[in-house]
Design a protein around this motif. Structure first.
Motif, PDB file in Angstrom:
ATOM      1  N   ALA A  49      46.262  36.234  44.362  1.00 37.05           N
ATOM      2  CA  ALA A  49      47.083  35.643  45.425  1.00 37.05           C
ATOM      3  C   ALA A  49      46.363  34.475  46.087  1.00 37.05           C
ATOM      4  CB  ALA A  49      47.426  36.714  46.460  1.00 37.05           C
ATOM      5  N   HIS A  50      45.079  34.638  46.287  1.00 41.79           N
ATOM      6  CA  HIS A  50      44.320  33.576  46.953  1.00 41.79           C
ATOM      7  C   HIS A  50      44.212  32.332  46.076  1.00 41.79           C
ATOM      8  CE1 HIS A  50      41.345  31.813  49.676  1.00 41.79           C
ATOM      9  NE2 HIS A  50      40.753  31.400  48.587  1.00 41.79           N
ATOM     10  N   PHE A  51      43.834  32.512  44.818  1.00 39.63           N
ATOM     11  CA  PHE A  51      43.611  31.359  43.948  1.00 39.63           C
ATOM     12  C   PHE A  51      44.904  30.644  43.581  1.00 39.63           C
ATOM     13  CE2 PHE A  51      39.554  33.574  42.358  1.00 39.63           C
ATOM     14  CZ  PHE A  51      38.795  32.955  43.345  1.00 39.63           C
ATOM     15  N   SER A  52      46.030  31.318  43.739  1.00 38.60           N
ATOM     16  CA  SER A  52      47.305  30.655  43.446  1.00 38.60           C
ATOM     17  C   SER A  52      47.549  29.478  44.382  1.00 38.60           C
ATOM     18  CB  SER A  52      48.459  31.658  43.560  1.00 38.60           C
ATOM     19  OG  SER A  52      48.632  32.085  44.904  1.00 38.60           O
ATOM     20  N   LYS A  53      46.810  29.446  45.503  1.00 38.04           N
ATOM     21  CA  LYS A  53      46.964  28.360  46.474  1.00 38.04           C
ATOM     22  C   LYS A  53      46.054  27.172  46.161  1.00 38.04           C
ATOM     23  CE  LYS A  53      47.588  32.009  49.928  1.00 38.04           C
ATOM     24  NZ  LYS A  53      46.960  32.655  51.108  1.00 38.04           N
ATOM     25  N   MET A  54      45.103  27.369  45.240  1.00 41.49           N
ATOM     26  CA  MET A  54      44.157  26.311  44.917  1.00 41.49           C
ATOM     27  C   MET A  54      44.803  25.305  43.961  1.00 41.49           C
ATOM     28  SD  MET A  54      41.033  26.423  46.218  1.00 41.49           S
ATOM     29  CE  MET A  54      39.852  25.805  45.026  1.00 41.49           C
ATOM     30  N   ASN A  55      44.694  24.037  44.296  1.00 39.27           N
ATOM     31  CA  ASN A  55      45.286  22.988  43.477  1.00 39.27           C
ATOM     32  C   ASN A  55      44.213  22.332  42.613  1.00 39.27           C
ATOM     33  OD1 ASN A  55      47.073  21.092  42.430  1.00 39.27           O
ATOM     34  ND2 ASN A  55      46.735  19.664  44.123  1.00 39.27           N
ATOM     35  N   LEU A  56      43.614  23.145  41.738  1.00 34.79           N
ATOM     36  CA  LEU A  56      42.613  22.638  40.802  1.00 34.79           C
ATOM     37  C   LEU A  56      43.043  22.993  39.384  1.00 34.79           C
ATOM     38  CD1 LEU A  56      39.200  23.588  42.504  1.00 34.79           C
ATOM     39  CD2 LEU A  56      40.218  21.316  42.333  1.00 34.79           C
ATOM     40  N   ASP A  57      42.778  22.096  38.461  1.00 36.12           N
ATOM     41  CA  ASP A  57      43.145  22.320  37.067  1.00 36.12           C
ATOM     42  C   ASP A  57      42.092  23.176  36.390  1.00 36.12           C
ATOM     43  OD1 ASP A  57      44.439  22.191  34.660  1.00 36.12           O
ATOM     44  OD2 ASP A  57      43.622  20.222  34.111  1.00 36.12           O
ATOM     45  N   LEU A  58      41.987  24.417  36.879  1.00 31.48           N
ATOM     46  CA  LEU A  58      41.005  25.362  36.355  1.00 31.48           C
ATOM     47  C   LEU A  58      41.729  26.554  35.737  1.00 31.48           C
ATOM     48  CD1 LEU A  58      38.350  25.509  39.225  1.00 31.48           C
ATOM     49  CD2 LEU A  58      37.908  24.797  36.873  1.00 31.48           C
ATOM     50  N   GLU A  59      41.265  26.954  34.562  1.00 29.60           N
ATOM     51  CA  GLU A  59      41.759  28.199  33.965  1.00 29.60           C
ATOM     52  C   GLU A  59      40.890  29.334  34.485  1.00 29.60           C
ATOM     53  OE1 GLU A  59      42.532  30.320  29.607  1.00 29.60           O
ATOM     54  OE2 GLU A  59      41.586  28.340  29.725  1.00 29.60           O
ATOM     55  N   ILE A  60      41.506  30.298  35.152  1.00 32.25           N
ATOM     56  CA  ILE A  60      40.765  31.405  35.758  1.00 32.25           C
ATOM     57  C   ILE A  60      41.086  32.690  35.014  1.00 32.25           C
ATOM     58  CG2 ILE A  60      40.353  32.728  37.860  1.00 32.25           C
ATOM     59  CD1 ILE A  60      41.215  30.291  39.464  1.00 32.25           C
ATOM     60  N   LYS A  61      40.041  33.352  34.561  1.00 34.56           N
ATOM     61  CA  LYS A  61      40.185  34.653  33.904  1.00 34.56           C
ATOM     62  C   LYS A  61      39.447  35.704  34.732  1.00 34.56           C
ATOM     63  CE  LYS A  61      40.309  32.527  29.299  1.00 34.56           C
ATOM     64  NZ  LYS A  61      39.623  32.409  27.984  1.00 34.56           N
ATOM     65  N   TYR A  62      39.883  36.944  34.613  1.00 33.89           N
ATOM     66  CA  TYR A  62      39.258  38.026  35.360  1.00 33.89           C
ATOM     67  C   TYR A  62      38.643  39.043  34.403  1.00 33.89           C
ATOM     68  CZ  TYR A  62      41.874  36.130  39.287  1.00 33.89           C
ATOM     69  OH  TYR A  62      42.375  35.284  40.243  1.00 33.89           O
ATOM     70  N   ALA A  63      37.392  39.379  34.684  1.00 35.56           N
ATOM     71  CA  ALA A  63      36.711  40.439  33.946  1.00 35.56           C
ATOM     72  C   ALA A  63      36.389  41.551  34.932  1.00 35.56           C
ATOM     73  CB  ALA A  63      35.426  39.907  33.313  1.00 35.56           C
ATOM     74  N   HIS A  64      36.636  42.775  34.544  1.00 31.34           N
ATOM     75  CA  HIS A  64      36.409  43.909  35.435  1.00 31.34           C
ATOM     76  C   HIS A  64      35.046  44.536  35.168  1.00 31.34           C
ATOM     77  CE1 HIS A  64      41.051  44.513  35.810  1.00 31.34           C
ATOM     78  NE2 HIS A  64      40.611  43.495  36.523  1.00 31.34           N
ATOM     79  N   GLN A  65      34.233  44.597  36.218  1.00 30.41           N
ATOM     80  CA  GLN A  65      32.975  45.325  36.107  1.00 30.41           C
ATOM     81  C   GLN A  65      33.244  46.754  36.557  1.00 30.41           C
ATOM     82  OE1 GLN A  65      29.634  43.973  38.458  1.00 30.41           O
ATOM     83  NE2 GLN A  65      28.172  45.168  37.271  1.00 30.41           N
ATOM     84  N   GLU A  66      33.250  47.657  35.601  1.00 28.40           N
ATOM     85  CA  GLU A  66      33.561  49.045  35.888  1.00 28.40           C
ATOM     86  C   GLU A  66      32.396  49.935  35.494  1.00 28.40           C
ATOM     87  OE1 GLU A  66      37.975  50.032  35.408  1.00 28.40           O
ATOM     88  OE2 GLU A  66      37.620  48.643  33.753  1.00 28.40           O
ATOM     89  N   LEU A  67      32.215  51.017  36.243  1.00 31.70           N
ATOM     90  CA  LEU A  67      31.115  51.934  35.969  1.00 31.70           C
ATOM     91  C   LEU A  67      31.208  52.524  34.559  1.00 31.70           C
ATOM     92  CD1 LEU A  67      30.804  53.921  39.324  1.00 31.70           C
ATOM     93  CD2 LEU A  67      29.214  52.238  38.394  1.00 31.70           C
ATOM     94  N   SER A  68      32.416  52.680  34.071  1.00 31.83           N
ATOM     95  CA  SER A  68      32.624  53.301  32.762  1.00 31.83           C
ATOM     96  C   SER A  68      32.295  52.372  31.594  1.00 31.83           C
ATOM     97  CB  SER A  68      34.066  53.784  32.628  1.00 31.83           C
ATOM     98  OG  SER A  68      34.965  52.692  32.791  1.00 31.83           O
ATOM     99  N   ASN A  69      32.009  51.113  31.878  1.00 31.16           N
ATOM    100  CA  ASN A  69      31.672  50.157  30.821  1.00 31.16           C
ATOM    101  C   ASN A  69      30.224  50.377  30.394  1.00 31.16           C
ATOM    102  OD1 ASN A  69      31.533  48.016  29.070  1.00 31.16           O
ATOM    103  ND2 ASN A  69      31.573  46.435  30.645  1.00 31.16           N
ATOM    104  N   LEU A  70      30.025  51.390  29.558  1.00 32.90           N
ATOM    105  CA  LEU A  70      28.699  51.807  29.120  1.00 32.90           C
ATOM    106  C   LEU A  70      28.643  51.886  27.599  1.00 32.90           C
ATOM    107  CD1 LEU A  70      27.995  54.708  31.655  1.00 32.90           C
ATOM    108  CD2 LEU A  70      26.930  52.452  31.652  1.00 32.90           C
ATOM    109  N   PRO A  71      27.454  51.759  27.020  1.00 30.40           N
ATOM    110  CA  PRO A  71      27.324  51.906  25.565  1.00 30.40           C
ATOM    111  C   PRO A  71      27.661  53.332  25.123  1.00 30.40           C
ATOM    112  CG  PRO A  71      25.343  50.933  26.543  1.00 30.40           C
ATOM    113  CD  PRO A  71      26.185  51.443  27.669  1.00 30.40           C
ATOM    114  N   GLU A  72      28.003  53.468  23.872  1.00 28.62           N
ATOM    115  CA  GLU A  72      28.302  54.789  23.321  1.00 28.62           C
ATOM    116  C   GLU A  72      27.105  55.717  23.500  1.00 28.62           C
ATOM    117  OE1 GLU A  72      29.765  56.795  19.075  1.00 28.62           O
ATOM    118  OE2 GLU A  72      29.659  54.604  19.317  1.00 28.62           O
TER     119      GLU A  72
END
Length: 301
Positions: free
Chosen positions: A63-86
């Motif tokens: 919602a916040h970045f939708s107000k920014m008038n910059l020609d930037l591609e924004i992606k989201y990566a989730h840092q989650e506790l469950s993101n662990l090696p096998e």
């Protein structure tokens, strides 16, 4: 060549601040520190941003970045506790994220070339982005990386002690880096610890503004397993896999070099809630001087 991308680490809990400082406004226009980071990055040449966030904050950021008038591609990566090696599991009652090096691993699938890394709650200054973008575009290599080095006296908080990666550099190359806690202002420099060990003005420190070739991600991944095996038995709730520690290991082993891109700018950041008035005042002063427009956007470049 794949163009450099900017990775913003914004998933920390902000325990010392007392809330989600990543989305706290820093001016009357409602901008947050990340807005200034993206504005400076855009002016330097970056066109893609990867924000590493807690899943709970994605709606707020979107919602916040939708107000920014910059020609930037924004992606989201989730840092989650469950993101662990096998073979590894989240310890019972663990709430703290796994640290900055783990954050980068959480974004690895979106990184296709050289990348810069910054903290969400640090105001680094425009020159740092220009210098880093040039390095990533022209000099980064599988075994050659970079960090922006700030003078320690320009990175302190007047409201409490801070943690910094204290560096030793020679001929603009990083020799070693040590995560140092309890750093406080002192005449002509800083001091830390119960012994008030003195760190002279000009001592280079890392503020987690790094520039990496994508190849380093392989090292981050393989060393995370070693880290977990060593630390989970003794500190399951609070151990952190930190960027400076991994870089330090690789330096000690002679596997990489790290260029130190010196900055004499003053750093601004929000470690404690009491830091916010000073950050707001500094930004207001920069706006008044013409360094930034009242509203950040491509139309104001």
């Amino acid at each position: 060549m794949t163009k450099p991308v900017l990775v913003i680490m914004a998933a920390g809990l902000g325990s010392r601040y007392g809330g989600f400082k990543q989305i706290a406004p820093v001016d009357d226009a409602g901008h947050i520190i990340i807005d200034y980071s993206m504005y400076d990055a855009y002016r330097a040449g970056f066109r893609e941003v990867i924000c590493i966030i807690s899943p709970a904050l994605e709606a707020d950021f979107t919602a916040h970045f939708s107000k920014m008038n910059l020609d930037l591609e924004i992606k989201y990566a989730h840092q989650e506790l469950s993101n662990l090696p096998e073979g590894f599991a989240v310890p019972a009652n663990r709430e703290k994220p796994w640290g900055t090096a783990h954050a980068i691993l959480s974004a690895a699938k979106y990184v296709n070339g050289p990348f810069a890394v910054i903290n969400a709650d640090d105001f680094y200054g425009a020159d740092a982005y220009k210098t880093m973008y040039s390095f990533l575009e022209n000099q980064a290599a599988p075994n050659r990386h970079a960090m922006v080095g700030y003078h320690i006296e320009n990175t302190l908080s007047e409201t409490g002690s801070v943690v910094r990666g204290v560096c030793v550099a020679r001929d603009r190359k990083l020799v070693s880096i040590k995560e140092t806690t309890d750093i406080r202002p002192a005449p002509n420099g800083a001091q830390h610890g119960e012994a008030n060990t003195f760190l002279p003005a000009g001592t280079p420190v890392s503020m987690n503004f790094w520039g990496f070739d994508r190849g380093i991600l392989t090292e981050f991944e393989s060393r995370f397993k070693t880290f977990l095996s060593a630390n989970l038995p003794t500190n399951p709730l609070k151990c952190e896999y930190l960027l400076p520690a991994v870089v330090g290991e690789l330096l000690d082993e002679g596997k990489i070099t790290v260029d130190v891109l010196e900055s004499v700018d003053k750093w601004y950041g929000v470690t404690y809630a009491e830091d916010m008035p000073g950050v707001k005042a500094a930004i207001a002063e920069m706006k008044a001087s013409g360094a930034y427009p009242e509203r950040l956007g491509a139309g104001e470049l």
